[in-house]
Design a protein around this motif. Structure first.
Motif, PDB file in Angstrom:
ATOM      1  N   HIS A  35       0.834  -1.210   0.000  1.00  0.00           N
ATOM      2  CA  HIS A  35       0.000   0.000   0.000  1.00  0.00           C
ATOM      3  C   HIS A  35       0.872   1.266   0.000  1.00  0.00           C
ATOM      4  O   HIS A  35       1.829   1.315   0.758  1.00  0.00           O
ATOM      5  N   GLY A  56      -2.985 -10.034  -3.144  1.00  0.00           N
ATOM      6  CA  GLY A  56      -2.877  -9.634  -1.741  1.00  0.00           C
ATOM      7  C   GLY A  56      -2.463  -8.180  -1.606  1.00  0.00           C
ATOM      8  O   GLY A  56      -1.829  -7.620  -2.506  1.00  0.00           O
ATOM      9  N   MET A  58      -0.819  -5.344   1.301  1.00  0.00           N
ATOM     10  CA  MET A  58      -0.173  -5.226   2.592  1.00  0.00           C
ATOM     11  C   MET A  58       0.036  -3.758   2.952  1.00  0.00           C
ATOM     12  O   MET A  58       0.505  -2.985   2.125  1.00  0.00           O
ATOM     13  N   ASP A  59      -0.371  -3.387   4.172  1.00  0.00           N
ATOM     14  CA  ASP A  59      -0.044  -2.060   4.698  1.00  0.00           C
ATOM     15  C   ASP A  59       0.916  -2.294   5.848  1.00  0.00           C
ATOM     16  O   ASP A  59       0.539  -2.853   6.880  1.00  0.00           O
ATOM     17  N   LYS A  77      -4.481   1.071   6.180  1.00  0.00           N
ATOM     18  CA  LYS A  77      -5.485   0.079   5.757  1.00  0.00           C
ATOM     19  C   LYS A  77      -5.069  -1.288   6.294  1.00  0.00           C
ATOM     20  O   LYS A  77      -3.883  -1.547   6.456  1.00  0.00           O
ATOM     21  N   PRO A  78      -6.042  -2.183   6.539  1.00  0.00           N
ATOM     22  CA  PRO A  78      -5.646  -3.520   6.985  1.00  0.00           C
ATOM     23  C   PRO A  78      -4.988  -4.284   5.842  1.00  0.00           C
ATOM     24  O   PRO A  78      -5.334  -4.080   4.678  1.00  0.00           O
ATOM     25  N   SER A  79      -4.051  -5.158   6.187  1.00  0.00           N
ATOM     26  CA  SER A  79      -3.491  -6.038   5.162  1.00  0.00           C
ATOM     27  C   SER A  79      -4.521  -7.102   4.836  1.00  0.00           C
ATOM     28  O   SER A  79      -5.340  -7.469   5.665  1.00  0.00           O
ATOM     29  N   ASN A  80      -4.488  -7.592   3.602  1.00  0.00           N
ATOM     30  CA  ASN A  80      -5.435  -8.621   3.181  1.00  0.00           C
ATOM     31  C   ASN A  80      -4.688  -9.620   2.293  1.00  0.00           C
ATOM     32  O   ASN A  80      -4.344  -9.293   1.162  1.00  0.00           O
ATOM     33  N   LEU A  81      -4.399 -10.787   2.854  1.00  0.00           N
ATOM     34  CA  LEU A  81      -3.709 -11.828   2.086  1.00  0.00           C
ATOM     35  C   LEU A  81      -4.672 -13.005   1.901  1.00  0.00           C
ATOM     36  O   LEU A  81      -4.775 -13.875   2.781  1.00  0.00           O
ATOM     37  N   PRO A  82      -5.389 -13.026   0.773  1.00  0.00           N
ATOM     38  CA  PRO A  82      -6.457 -14.023   0.591  1.00  0.00           C
ATOM     39  C   PRO A  82      -5.939 -15.355   0.032  1.00  0.00           C
ATOM     40  O   PRO A  82      -6.531 -15.909  -0.906  1.00  0.00           O
ATOM     41  N   TYR A 113       2.350 -14.388   8.844  1.00  0.00           N
ATOM     42  CA  TYR A 113       1.279 -15.191   8.233  1.00  0.00           C
ATOM     43  C   TYR A 113       1.720 -16.627   7.952  1.00  0.00           C
ATOM     44  O   TYR A 113       0.886 -17.484   7.714  1.00  0.00           O
TER      45      TYR A 113
END
Ligand SMILES: O=P(O)(O)OC[C@H]1O[C@H](OP(=O)(O)OP(=O)(O)O)[C@H](O)[C@@H]1O
Ligand SMILES: O=c1cc[nH]c(=O)[nH]1
Length: 168
Positions: A35, A56, A58-59, A77-82, A113
């Motif tokens: 981000h 994905g 990442m912040d 922002k939240p990280s989002n690793l789907p 993670y």
């Protein structure tokens, strides 16, 4: 200094990622954009390469080594690793690498993670002023800026590079 257009650099980077990274893997990698600028670039590259795993984001604000002094950016922002990080080949994308401290922070968060099989690094701009031993695998352009100059990616549409001169 001549500031290049972003689009041709991105097309060349997509080709280099295919040739230097993806073609050597047995399985498809996952991609993470940092981000904000890295996320804009990763969105383009993820589409261009037709990657199967969702992108994905990442912040790394909480993982910065100057976090205590600077505090939080108002737009964190939240990280989002789907996808599962464990045993996955990850392609990490950022707009600029200079000191390498952002990449250090991103790797610290990533390893929270799971343990990836390998991590490749892709950056649009490489400023050769490293303070930590990280080198990108794919680079759009290397630039030698004067000490106080900065390069900034604007976006998301259109993506542009701007040279920021020091305030007089
Ligand atoms: O290798 P480094 O010295 O860490 O520099 C690279 C980082 O600098 C910029 O982020 P910045 O912290 O300026 O914030 P931004 O993402 O909001 O532009 C850029 O987006 C990279 O993430
Ligand atoms: O010039 C620079 C240096 C670090 N990070 C940027 O985004 N630009």
């Amino acid at each position: 200094m001549n500031i290049p257009e972003v689009a041709p650099l991105l097309n060349k980077m997509a080709q280099d990622i295919q040739d230097k990274i993806i073609s050597r893997l047995a399985e498809q990698p996952a991609m993470i954009g940092i981000h904000t600028g890295g996320a804009w670039l990763a969105e383009y590259l993820h589409k261009a390469l037709d990657l199967q795993q969702p992108l994905g984001l990442m912040d790394i604000s909480f993982y910065r080594d100057d976090f205590q002094g600077k505090g939080l950016h108002p737009q964190v922002k939240p990280s989002n690793l789907p996808f599962h990080v464990e045993d996955q080949h990850i392609i990490l994308v950022d707009d600029v690498i200079m000191s390498g401290r952002t990449i250090r922070a991103a790797l610290n968060e990533l390893f929270d993670y799971g343990r990836p099989a390998a991590v490749s690094l892709v950056t649009l701009v490489d400023l050769p002023r490293r303070e930590l031993p990280f080198q990108p695998d794919v680079v759009g352009i290397s630039m030698d800026l004067a000490p106080e100059q900065r390069i900034k990616l604007g976006g998301p549409e259109p993506l542009t590079l701007t040279l920021l001169e020091p305030k007089a």
